[in-house]
Scaffold this active site. Structure first.
Site, PDB file in Angstrom:
ATOM      1  N   ASP A  45      36.704  31.521  53.143  1.00  0.00           N
ATOM      2  CA  ASP A  45      37.546  32.441  53.919  1.00  0.00           C
ATOM      3  C   ASP A  45      38.958  31.894  53.830  1.00  0.00           C
ATOM      4  OD1 ASP A  45      38.993  33.853  55.776  1.00  0.00           O
ATOM      5  OD2 ASP A  45      37.597  33.539  57.445  1.00  0.00           O
TER       6      ASP A  45
ATOM      7  N   SER B 139      51.157  43.122  43.677  1.00  0.00           N
ATOM      8  CA  SER B 139      51.123  44.579  43.557  1.00  0.00           C
ATOM      9  C   SER B 139      52.497  45.121  43.206  1.00  0.00           C
ATOM     10  CB  SER B 139      50.684  45.183  44.893  1.00  0.00           C
ATOM     11  OG  SER B 139      50.909  46.584  44.896  1.00  0.00           O
TER      12      SER B 139
ATOM     13  N   TYR C 132      52.333  45.941  53.819  1.00  0.00           N
ATOM     14  CA  TYR C 132      51.637  45.566  52.588  1.00  0.00           C
ATOM     15  C   TYR C 132      52.648  45.249  51.478  1.00  0.00           C
ATOM     16  CZ  TYR C 132      48.513  45.753  48.548  1.00  0.00           C
ATOM     17  OH  TYR C 132      47.823  45.441  47.397  1.00  0.00           O
TER      18      TYR C 132
END
Length: 276
Positions: free
Chosen positions: A62, A139, A193
């Site tokens: 995690d 991204s 984001y």
């Protein structure tokens, strides 16, 4: 201690991460670890790849839990003497329609996409072996968010002398100003984001610069990439690429041939270096 080469992919139980593991199992000459924060989902993903005749391994990880990150580092150090390839793919995004207050979205999104991924980089980079590869799945939204920042912020994110400390300060400032509802007037775009990925690409550039300075002979290549718009739980069913297509650029960067000098410290999309 195993003499095999070894690769680790975060967020490997579904979506692009799962497709990266699948491709790495076929193309990487060594052990490939699918990691996920949930044992059940991780082993289910493993079983599904094993049914395809592939042989990934599983380790629970995690990235938002510092103990989990350090325990994984210790595992790879003890079993393999380090790591050859790290693909930081784990990430989260709120849906466009989500009504969670923006300040909370900013905090939660940056916690995983920027701060936890940064922790992964800082904890694992010291054990990345000579000739190793670090790939941060960023991204194109990070580039879009960058273009929507104030000229002052853009100049800092693009500068060749921004330090990790300064970048962390900027990311903390975004979260704080988002929570105070003043982020727009302070020069930030309206996408948590996007800002998280602006931060991740900028971090990648800083880490690459540090590697060149501190480990010049080790030929480690460190890059960020955009997988494209991929049909996943995150992007939804209307996206243009399959997960396997989304995995192509991250895997290309993970498997850059030995002795390659570039790309390094770049943002790469469709296997091509993009302007930042």
């Amino acid at each position: 201690m195993s003499s095999s080469k070894v690769a680790l992919v975060t967020g490997g139980n579904k979506g692009i991460g799962f497709a990266i593991v699948r491709a790495m199992c076929k193309e990487f000459a060594g052990d490939v670890y699918l990691t996920a924060r949930d044992d059940g989902r991780g082993t289910a993903a493993l079983d599904s790849l094993r049914k395809e005749g592939l042989a990934p391994l599983f380790h629970r990880l995690d990235i938002t839990d510092p103990d989990s990150v350090r325990s994984a580092r210790d595992f790879f150090t003890e079993k393999y003497g380090g790591l050859d390839v790290l693909v930081n793919n784990a990430g989260i995004a709120f849906k466009m329609a989500d009504t969670t207050p923006f300040g909370i979205q900013a905090d939660v999104t940056l916690k995983t996409n920027f701060f936890a991924t940064r922790d992964m980089c800082n904890v694992f980079l010291p054990i990345i072996k000579p000739g190793g590869r670090l790939v941060n799945v960023s991204s194109g939204m990070g580039s879009v968010a960058l273009s929507r920042c104030s000229p002052e912020l853009q100049a800092r994110f693009r500068s060749d002398d921004i330090t990790e400390e300064e970048l962390v300060g900027l990311m903390e400032r975004f979260v704080r100003e988002a929570q105070e509802g003043v982020h727009a007037e302070r020069g930030w775009p309206n996408t948590a984001y996007g800002v998280s990925k602006t931060g991740l690409t900028t971090l990648t550039r800083i880490l690459a610069r540090n590697l060149t300075k501190e480990r010049p002979g080790d030929e480690i290549l460190c890059n960020a990439c955009c997988p494209g718009w991929v049909r996943t739980d995150m992007a939804g069913p209307n996206a243009t690429k399959s997960p396997d297509e989304g995995a192509i650029t991250p895997v290309y960067l993970a498997l850059l041939p030995a002795g390659a000098k570039e790309p390094h410290g770049q943002f790469v999309s469709e296997k091509k270096v993009q302007p930042w």
